[in-house]
Write a protein that holds these residues in place. Structure first.
Motif, PDB file in Angstrom:
ATOM      1  N   GLU A   6      25.138  47.078  12.342  1.00  0.00           N
ATOM      2  CA  GLU A   6      24.506  47.658  13.535  1.00  0.00           C
ATOM      3  C   GLU A   6      25.605  48.554  14.132  1.00  0.00           C
ATOM      4  O   GLU A   6      26.894  48.518  14.068  1.00  0.00           O
ATOM      5  CB  GLU A   6      24.309  46.787  14.793  1.00  0.00           C
ATOM      6  CG  GLU A   6      23.220  45.672  14.477  1.00  0.00           C
ATOM      7  CD  GLU A   6      23.675  44.493  13.927  1.00  0.00           C
ATOM      8  OE1 GLU A   6      22.982  43.436  13.954  1.00  0.00           O
ATOM      9  OE2 GLU A   6      24.902  44.351  13.423  1.00  0.00           O
ATOM     10  N   CYS A  22      20.605  50.351  12.529  1.00  0.00           N
ATOM     11  CA  CYS A  22      20.949  49.321  11.725  1.00  0.00           C
ATOM     12  C   CYS A  22      20.920  49.548  10.301  1.00  0.00           C
ATOM     13  O   CYS A  22      19.816  49.903  10.015  1.00  0.00           O
ATOM     14  CB  CYS A  22      20.054  47.981  11.993  1.00  0.00           C
ATOM     15  SG  CYS A  22      20.397  46.566  10.798  1.00  0.00           S
ATOM     16  N   TRP A  36      14.867  43.060  15.876  1.00  0.00           N
ATOM     17  CA  TRP A  36      16.066  43.129  16.853  1.00  0.00           C
ATOM     18  C   TRP A  36      16.182  41.953  17.780  1.00  0.00           C
ATOM     19  O   TRP A  36      14.860  41.602  18.043  1.00  0.00           O
ATOM     20  CB  TRP A  36      16.010  44.364  17.569  1.00  0.00           C
ATOM     21  CG  TRP A  36      16.379  45.732  16.855  1.00  0.00           C
ATOM     22  CD1 TRP A  36      15.662  46.555  16.222  1.00  0.00           C
ATOM     23  CD2 TRP A  36      17.613  45.979  16.673  1.00  0.00           C
ATOM     24  NE1 TRP A  36      16.173  47.430  15.516  1.00  0.00           N
ATOM     25  CE2 TRP A  36      17.635  47.172  15.890  1.00  0.00           C
ATOM     26  CE3 TRP A  36      19.112  45.689  16.840  1.00  0.00           C
ATOM     27  CZ2 TRP A  36      18.660  48.074  15.491  1.00  0.00           C
ATOM     28  CZ3 TRP A  36      20.158  46.396  16.529  1.00  0.00           C
ATOM     29  CH2 TRP A  36      19.868  47.687  15.737  1.00  0.00           C
ATOM     30  N   ARG A  38      18.551  40.033  20.877  1.00  0.00           N
ATOM     31  CA  ARG A  38      19.606  40.015  21.824  1.00  0.00           C
ATOM     32  C   ARG A  38      20.227  38.624  22.390  1.00  0.00           C
ATOM     33  O   ARG A  38      19.421  37.757  22.373  1.00  0.00           O
ATOM     34  CB  ARG A  38      19.547  40.975  22.900  1.00  0.00           C
ATOM     35  CG  ARG A  38      18.532  40.532  23.869  1.00  0.00           C
ATOM     36  CD  ARG A  38      17.950  41.597  24.997  1.00  0.00           C
ATOM     37  NE  ARG A  38      17.046  41.179  26.006  1.00  0.00           N
ATOM     38  CZ  ARG A  38      16.496  42.017  26.697  1.00  0.00           C
ATOM     39  NH1 ARG A  38      16.805  43.362  26.786  1.00  0.00           N
ATOM     40  NH2 ARG A  38      15.712  41.766  27.663  1.00  0.00           N
ATOM     41  N   ARG A  45      19.602  33.230  22.141  1.00  0.00           N
ATOM     42  CA  ARG A  45      19.216  34.533  21.559  1.00  0.00           C
ATOM     43  C   ARG A  45      17.584  34.681  21.742  1.00  0.00           C
ATOM     44  O   ARG A  45      16.773  33.938  21.575  1.00  0.00           O
ATOM     45  CB  ARG A  45      19.499  34.513  20.184  1.00  0.00           C
ATOM     46  CG  ARG A  45      19.460  35.749  19.343  1.00  0.00           C
ATOM     47  CD  ARG A  45      20.205  35.757  17.994  1.00  0.00           C
ATOM     48  NE  ARG A  45      21.581  35.526  18.132  1.00  0.00           N
ATOM     49  CZ  ARG A  45      22.641  35.730  17.224  1.00  0.00           C
ATOM     50  NH1 ARG A  45      22.012  36.260  16.007  1.00  0.00           N
ATOM     51  NH2 ARG A  45      23.655  35.821  17.541  1.00  0.00           N
ATOM     52  N   TYR A  94      23.143  42.924  20.660  1.00  0.00           N
ATOM     53  CA  TYR A  94      21.916  43.385  19.934  1.00  0.00           C
ATOM     54  C   TYR A  94      22.342  43.165  18.426  1.00  0.00           C
ATOM     55  O   TYR A  94      23.596  43.690  18.151  1.00  0.00           O
ATOM     56  CB  TYR A  94      21.597  44.525  20.429  1.00  0.00           C
ATOM     57  CG  TYR A  94      20.945  44.655  21.776  1.00  0.00           C
ATOM     58  CD1 TYR A  94      21.678  44.620  22.911  1.00  0.00           C
ATOM     59  CD2 TYR A  94      19.531  44.722  21.753  1.00  0.00           C
ATOM     60  CE1 TYR A  94      21.104  44.642  24.327  1.00  0.00           C
ATOM     61  CE2 TYR A  94      18.843  44.819  23.193  1.00  0.00           C
ATOM     62  CZ  TYR A  94      19.631  44.711  24.195  1.00  0.00           C
ATOM     63  OH  TYR A  94      19.054  44.703  25.441  1.00  0.00           O
ATOM     64  N   TYR A  95      21.289  42.272  17.799  1.00  0.00           N
ATOM     65  CA  TYR A  95      21.380  42.092  16.610  1.00  0.00           C
ATOM     66  C   TYR A  95      20.269  42.601  15.752  1.00  0.00           C
ATOM     67  O   TYR A  95      19.092  42.036  16.182  1.00  0.00           O
ATOM     68  CB  TYR A  95      21.618  40.413  16.367  1.00  0.00           C
ATOM     69  CG  TYR A  95      23.020  39.816  16.966  1.00  0.00           C
ATOM     70  CD1 TYR A  95      22.818  39.565  18.146  1.00  0.00           C
ATOM     71  CD2 TYR A  95      24.093  39.738  16.202  1.00  0.00           C
ATOM     72  CE1 TYR A  95      23.933  38.910  18.892  1.00  0.00           C
ATOM     73  CE2 TYR A  95      25.294  39.231  16.962  1.00  0.00           C
ATOM     74  CZ  TYR A  95      25.118  38.653  18.316  1.00  0.00           C
ATOM     75  OH  TYR A  95      26.200  38.249  18.750  1.00  0.00           O
ATOM     76  N   TRP A 116      21.195  38.422   9.200  1.00  0.00           N
ATOM     77  CA  TRP A 116      21.724  38.651  10.624  1.00  0.00           C
ATOM     78  C   TRP A 116      22.877  39.997  10.290  1.00  0.00           C
ATOM     79  O   TRP A 116      23.815  39.901   9.510  1.00  0.00           O
ATOM     80  CB  TRP A 116      22.152  37.779  11.388  1.00  0.00           C
ATOM     81  CG  TRP A 116      21.313  36.864  12.010  1.00  0.00           C
ATOM     82  CD1 TRP A 116      21.190  35.280  11.424  1.00  0.00           C
ATOM     83  CD2 TRP A 116      20.535  36.839  12.870  1.00  0.00           C
ATOM     84  NE1 TRP A 116      20.169  34.806  11.920  1.00  0.00           N
ATOM     85  CE2 TRP A 116      19.788  35.734  12.996  1.00  0.00           C
ATOM     86  CE3 TRP A 116      20.149  37.593  13.945  1.00  0.00           C
ATOM     87  CZ2 TRP A 116      18.969  35.066  14.065  1.00  0.00           C
ATOM     88  CZ3 TRP A 116      19.093  37.406  14.866  1.00  0.00           C
ATOM     89  CH2 TRP A 116      18.504  36.115  15.040  1.00  0.00           C
ATOM     90  N   GLN A 118      26.059  41.838  12.475  1.00  0.00           N
ATOM     91  CA  GLN A 118      27.107  41.414  13.110  1.00  0.00           C
ATOM     92  C   GLN A 118      27.226  41.524  14.823  1.00  0.00           C
ATOM     93  O   GLN A 118      27.808  41.080  15.459  1.00  0.00           O
ATOM     94  CB  GLN A 118      28.443  41.765  12.712  1.00  0.00           C
ATOM     95  CG  GLN A 118      28.875  43.193  13.392  1.00  0.00           C
ATOM     96  CD  GLN A 118      27.997  44.465  12.873  1.00  0.00           C
ATOM     97  OE1 GLN A 118      27.301  44.439  12.077  1.00  0.00           O
ATOM     98  NE2 GLN A 118      28.090  45.508  13.523  1.00  0.00           N
ATOM     99  N   GLY A 119      26.010  42.616  15.063  1.00  0.00           N
ATOM    100  CA  GLY A 119      25.813  42.665  16.666  1.00  0.00           C
ATOM    101  C   GLY A 119      26.460  44.010  16.982  1.00  0.00           C
ATOM    102  O   GLY A 119      27.517  44.399  16.665  1.00  0.00           O
TER     103      GLY A 119
END
Length: 126
Positions: A6, A22, A36, A38, A45, A94-95, A116, A118-119
């Motif tokens: 991301e 992303c 997405w 967060r 989450r 945010y992922y 996933w 890493q955010g």
């Protein structure tokens, strides 16, 4: 194996906008529904948005509907989250994620994630 990276997070004033990206590796990106999420400190989450494999259908919870837009470019292996009218309550990491079968009907969509990122941090100041 799919790797997700991301970018695009940052600090913005309330009412402002950000666009998250992303980037995905892997030849099968276009076959995955994408989403997405967060997560704010001390909170669970939270699902934010999802998009079908071809971009034809999108989903949002009421908390972001009308303000956030998810999109994807399969030629670039990238999914985006355009966030408008940001509020301090949108502050979170945010992922992005890839979904597996059954995600649409799952009450807890994070249980249907295969990969996933890493955010990226989004901070909205008042």
């Amino acid at each position: 194996q799919v790797q997700l990276v991301e970018s695009g997070g940052g600090l913005v004033q309330a009412g402002g906008s950000l666009r998250l990206s992303c980037a995905a590796s892997g030849r099968t990106f276009s076959s995955y529904p994408m989403g997405w999420f967060r997560q704010a400190p001390g909170k669970e989450r939270e699902f934010v948005a999802a998009i079908s494999w071809n971009g034809g259908t999108t989903w949002y919870p009421d908390s972001v509907k009308g303000r956030f837009t998810i999109s994807r470019d399969n030629a670039k292996n990238t999914v985006y989250l355009q966030m408008n009218m940001l509020k301090p309550g949108d502050t979170a990491a945010y992922y992005c994620a890839t979904f597996r079968a059954g995600w649409a009907s799952a009450e807890r969509k994070e249980t249907k994630v295969d990969y996933w990122g890493q955010g990226t941090q989004v901070t909205v100041s008042s």
